[in-house]
Design a protein around this motif. Structure first.
Motif, PDB file in Angstrom:
ATOM      1  N   PRO A  55      14.987   2.086 -10.184  1.00  0.00           N
ATOM      2  CA  PRO A  55      14.404   3.429 -10.336  1.00  0.00           C
ATOM      3  C   PRO A  55      13.663   3.647 -11.651  1.00  0.00           C
ATOM      4  O   PRO A  55      12.745   4.453 -11.711  1.00  0.00           O
ATOM      5  N   GLY A  56      14.035   2.942 -12.710  1.00  0.00           N
ATOM      6  CA  GLY A  56      13.402   3.203 -13.999  1.00  0.00           C
ATOM      7  C   GLY A  56      12.404   2.162 -14.442  1.00  0.00           C
ATOM      8  O   GLY A  56      11.797   2.303 -15.515  1.00  0.00           O
ATOM      9  N   PRO A  83      10.878  -1.564   2.547  1.00  0.00           N
ATOM     10  CA  PRO A  83      11.094  -2.281   1.283  1.00  0.00           C
ATOM     11  C   PRO A  83      10.775  -1.447   0.052  1.00  0.00           C
ATOM     12  O   PRO A  83      11.443  -1.569  -0.977  1.00  0.00           O
ATOM     13  N   GLY A  84       9.765  -0.600   0.164  1.00  0.00           N
ATOM     14  CA  GLY A  84       9.429   0.263  -0.971  1.00  0.00           C
ATOM     15  C   GLY A  84      10.529   1.257  -1.276  1.00  0.00           C
ATOM     16  O   GLY A  84      10.869   1.495  -2.439  1.00  0.00           O
ATOM     17  N   LEU A  87       0.809  -1.220   0.000  1.00  0.00           N
ATOM     18  CA  LEU A  87       0.000   0.000   0.000  1.00  0.00           C
ATOM     19  C   LEU A  87       0.841   1.269   0.000  1.00  0.00           C
ATOM     20  O   LEU A  87       0.480   2.268  -0.636  1.00  0.00           O
ATOM     21  N   ALA A  88       1.980   1.247   0.714  1.00  0.00           N
ATOM     22  CA  ALA A  88       2.764   2.476   0.876  1.00  0.00           C
ATOM     23  C   ALA A  88       3.643   2.788  -0.324  1.00  0.00           C
ATOM     24  O   ALA A  88       3.913   3.963  -0.610  1.00  0.00           O
ATOM     25  N   THR A  89       4.118   1.770  -1.043  1.00  0.00           N
ATOM     26  CA  THR A  89       5.042   2.027  -2.156  1.00  0.00           C
ATOM     27  C   THR A  89       4.445   2.943  -3.216  1.00  0.00           C
ATOM     28  O   THR A  89       5.128   3.871  -3.678  1.00  0.00           O
ATOM     29  N   ALA A 128       6.227   6.698  -3.874  1.00  0.00           N
ATOM     30  CA  ALA A 128       7.041   6.804  -5.085  1.00  0.00           C
ATOM     31  C   ALA A 128       6.288   6.571  -6.384  1.00  0.00           C
ATOM     32  O   ALA A 128       6.258   7.446  -7.255  1.00  0.00           O
ATOM     33  N   THR A 129       5.682   5.405  -6.560  1.00  0.00           N
ATOM     34  CA  THR A 129       5.297   4.988  -7.914  1.00  0.00           C
ATOM     35  C   THR A 129       4.147   5.790  -8.501  1.00  0.00           C
ATOM     36  O   THR A 129       4.111   6.003  -9.716  1.00  0.00           O
TER      37      THR A 129
END
Length: 416
Positions: A169-170, A160-161, A29-31, A35-36
């Motif tokens: 990163p890409g 982990p995220g 849920l947090a990733t 970021a994404t």
């Protein structure tokens, strides 16, 4: 007390399922939040990425606000032969995979929003049922310990995220799919270890009226539940004020460059995370031994207020790390005991997941209100510490300090 009497001590497999599943659920849920979603918004609309991200996350926050208690209500009234909680935990975490596919393949803002809505629906279904396992299966004397470990797992699940984003990163597709697949592992872990989720043979029927009533509660039924709800709201509101404009605060008050401010945000984030985990784990065990839950709430509120006061007057970098430490410990202490405390003061044991869902609103709602209120506070008056900046960060953090102190002052009203 729950519909099914808990054992004298929760089995180790139950505690392991709670910790492991919460960690993997938070990872899933947090990733996207850290970021994404932002990376995908930049890919879809480079010029308007901020607006797109704000819209998508706001709609997701509204979905979480509504769906957590609703799914909790459905979990309470589930009469599956597999129990009340396990079907929702596994189905919710499995549902995160198609949501991740939709987000990973999104070519427009509407598709990204749809994917995030589905993700919020899936993960809130799992979260509502998972939280209720503590009320169902953990005896009162052990609830603070397990609540602390559960809270620590939630904080640790962010790590982990952060690592994954640094390693890949890409590769947006992998960044969306790997956390979602990890969530499925959490669902399987819960399914395998929560075998004592006994079927419920009698449960009130679900109807439109019951669904609508699951979103609200009558404060008169349990004044103590109301107080704990307000305390979580105020402390989360104070914390959200810290996080919302943290980067801009460093650039404005301390005159750091964007790169320098980003590096400080990253470093303080890791410090805060470490202290969150340690404080939650240690405080949960101490609270179980002493049963003095209210004392821990007071300590947490004072630490949060202290963090705000330090930031109000900071003109160099070291006070920022001090404030981060105070807030990290304070938030960890609070989330170590608030779940165990609210289980004790809930109005009805038969609706534990529903009331825990309502309680989770107090965590989700400030994350929408604080970002909306912060820009207004920054424009009121001038900052007495740095008047030339044109942004009143003194008032912003003063508001957070008042919120934290107000939460602390309510503690004597709690009757356990």
């Amino acid at each position: 007390m729950s519909l099914v009497n808990p054992p004298v001590r929760a089995p180790r497999r139950t505690v392991a399922a709670l910790i492991g599943t919460e960690l993997l659920l938070t990872f899933a849920l947090a990733t996207p939040l850290i970021a994404t979603l932002g990376l995908k918004a930049g890919e879809i609309d480079p010029a308007g990425k901020e607006s797109l991200l704000g819209l998508v996350t706001a709609v997701g926050a509204l979905a979480a606000f509504l769906l957590n208690p609703l799914f909790g209500h459905l979990s309470d009234r589930t009469r599956s032969r597999f129990g009340r909680r396990r079907p929702w935990i596994l189905a919710g975490l499995a549902g995160g995979v198609p949501a991740a596919v939709i987000m990973a393949t999104a070519t427009g803002g509407l598709q990204l929003m749809l994917g995030w809505l589905l993700a919020q629906a899936a993960y809130n279904a799992a979260l509502a049922a998972l939280s209720a396992v503590i009320a169902d299966r953990v005896p009162p004397e052990q609830q603070a310990t397990v609540s602390g470990l559960f809270g620590a797992a939630g904080f640790a699940g962010v790590t982990p995220g952060l690592v994954l984003v640094g390693v890949l990163p890409g590769n947006l597709a992998a960044l969306f799919l790997i956390p979602a697949l990890a969530g499925v592992l959490g669902g399987l872990l819960a399914w395998r270890l929560l075998r004592d989720d006994a079927p419920v043979t009698e449960a009130a029927p679900v109807g439109l009226r019951s669904l609508l009533s699951s979103l609200v509660f009558d404060p008169r039924l349990s004044p103590s539940f109301t107080v704990v709800w307000v305390q979580r709201f105020l402390l989360q509101f104070a914390n959200a004020l810290i996080a919302t404009f943290g980067l801009f605060y460093l650039m404005t008050r301390l005159e750091l460059t964007t790169a320098q401010a980003a590096a400080v945000v990253s470093a303080t984030g890791l410090v805060s995370l470490l202290l969150n985990v340690l404080a939650a784990g240690v405080s949960g065990k101490l609270a179980s031994r002493t049963q003095a839950y209210r004392a821990f709430v007071v300590v947490a509120g004072l630490l949060m207020a202290g963090s705000m006061l330090v930031k109000m007057t900071a003109v160099s970098l070291w006070p920022i790390y001090l404030a981060t430490g105070l807030a990290g410990i304070g938030l960890g202490v609070f989330y170590a005991v608030d779940l165990a405390l609210v289980i004790r003061v809930m109005p009805g044991s038969a609706d534990s997941a529903r009331y825990l869902g309502v309680f989770n609103i107090a965590k989700a709602l400030p994350q929408s209100i604080a970002p909306a209120l912060a820009p207004l506070l920054l424009t009121l008056g001038s900052d007495p510490v740095a008047p030339a900046t044109g942004k009143n960060y003194f008032l912003l953090f003063l508001t957070g300090a008042v919120a934290a102190l107000a939460a602390t002052a309510l503690t004597p009203l709690i009757r356990t």
